[in-house]
Enzyme design. Sequence first.
Site, short mmCIF file in Angstrom:
data_model
loop_
_atom_site.label_atom_id
_atom_site.label_comp_id
_atom_site.label_asym_id
_atom_site.label_seq_id
_atom_site.Cartn_x
_atom_site.Cartn_y
_atom_site.Cartn_z
CB SER A 74 -0.90 0.01 1.24
OG SER A 74 -0.10 0.34 2.37
CE LYS A 75 -1.80 6.72 -2.82
NZ LYS A 75 -3.25 6.51 -2.70
NE ARG A 76 0.51 0.55 6.12
CZ ARG A 76 1.28 -0.46 6.47
NH1 ARG A 76 2.36 -0.26 7.17
NH2 ARG A 76 0.96 -1.70 6.11
#
Length: 478
Positions: free
Chosen positions: A244-246
Site C-alpha cells: 500500500s501507499k505506506r
Amino acid sequence: MKDIRVRIAPSPTGYLHVGTAHTALFNWLFAKHNKGTFILRIEDTDIERSSKEYEENILEGLNWLGLNWDEGPYYQTQRLELYKKYSQKLIDLGLAYYCYCTPEELEERRKIALQEKRAPKYDRKCLNLTSEERAKYEREGRKPAIRLLVPKGKTVFKDIIRGDIEFNNEDIGDFVIMKSDGIPTYNFAVVIDDYTMGISHVIRGEDHISNTPKQIFIYNALSWTPPEFAHLPLLLGPDRSKLSKRHGVTSVSEYKKMGYLPDALVNYLALLGWTPQEGKEVYTREELIELFDLRKVTKNPGIFDITKLEWINTQHIRSLSREKLADLTLPYLKEAKLIKEDSLNWEYYLKVISLLQERLKLLSQIKDYGDYFFLEELDYEKETVKKVIKHPEISKFLRMLKEEWEDLKDFSAHELEKSLKELSEKLNISTGTLIHPVRVALTNKTIGPSLYELIEVLGKEKTLKRIENFIKYLDANF
Ligand code: GLU
C-alpha cells in the site's frame, strides 16, 4: 483445446496500482503464450467512487506497460440491461428473490445475531414473502434488492495455482446480486460478463478467492459452466503486509514519472510469484511470453523490493540503444529546463548518453548526473570543493594545467590524460591532486564517468572556461 480468453477487470476507483498491473501482466502473458485474447473490462458500477480521471490513468498505464488488449474496453455501466435480464431469469427460476429490508434493519439484525453469537448472515426474512407483503412494502415506497438463494452443501473448485479449494455453503448468506437502484453487485456482474464474454480463465488476485464460491453459485443457477480459476499471490510490502501507499509509490504512473522503463517494470512484476528460469532475472518481453506457464506460478506472496526493481531497470537501460535512451531521457532534461529543443545538438547529446548510460538507474537521473553538460555556468558548493582541495598550491597547479591544455592540438581523452600525468610528475604530486579538483571544476561533483572522456565530450572551450572560473572561485574562497 478451447479458445483462451482472459481479462483484466479494473475498477476505476484509483490510479493503476502495481498490483493490478501484476494481474494484468499475468493475464496478458497467458494470452500471448497461448495465442489467446486479452480483454479489458472497466468495472465501473461503483458510480460514486469511479471517475474518468482514474479510468484514463488505468488505460494510459496499461498502454505504457505495453499490455495491449485485443478487445474492449467494455464498460459495465453500458451493460445494465443484461444484468437485469439475467437477474429476472433467476427470479423466474425461483433461484433468487426480492428483498425489501433496509440497510438500517439489516444492521440492527446483524448486531443482534452477533450478540447472540450467531453468524451474521442474511436471515432470509424476505425469502417467502406473500404477494400481500410485497405489495405493502411497495406501497411504502421501498425498492427491492435481489438476493441469490444460496444452495445447501459444499462448493469445491479447482484453482490452477492452489489446487482444490472448498467452501461450506452454510457460511455464505443469501447475498445481493442486484441492488435496489438496479445496479448489479460485483459478484453478479462479473459472472454475467465473464460468461457472455466467453472468458476461459479467470486469473486474478487471491483476495478474490472468497468471492469465487458466490460466483460459482451464479454459474450453477444459470446452468453455465464456470471458467477455470487461478488466484495469484498478492504483492506485499517488505513488512509482509499488503502493498500500500505506506510502503511507497504504488501507482504505475508514478513509476513512469520516476524514470522506470516499461520493460523493466514488466520484467520485475513477472518475477513476483513466478520464476521463469532458475538463476536468471533479466528477461525481455518475448522471453517472458515464451516461458510463461500459469501452473508454475506459486502461492507465495511477492515481496515488492524497490532495490531489485531499480537493479532490473539499470540492466534494461544498459541494453537500450544510445538513440533510444537519448529519446527517453530528453523529456527529463527539458522538464528540468536544462535543454531547449531548438538549441539541442543531437550529436553532442548522444556522446553524453554514451558516457552516462552505464550509470543510470532511472531515466530521470540524467538531470542529476549530466546537468553540467548543459549548464552554462556551475555554482560551486564550498563543501564539495573543500573535499577535493588537498594541496595549498592547487590554484597555481590548475593554472599550469590550463596552460598545458590550451596548447593541446588534439583535445582527446588520450592526450588530456598524458598531459595531466606529465604535469603531475613535473610537480611531483599525485595525479589525484589534480584529477579530483578538475572533476569538481568541470562537473560540480566528486564522482562521475571517466574524467578524460567527459572532458573530450565537454570540449575545449567549456573546459578551459570552467577551470578558469574554478581558479577564481578558489582564490576568492580558500
Ligand atoms: N473489479 C475487480 C477488481 O478490480 C475485478 C476482480 C476480478 O478480476 O474478478 O478487483
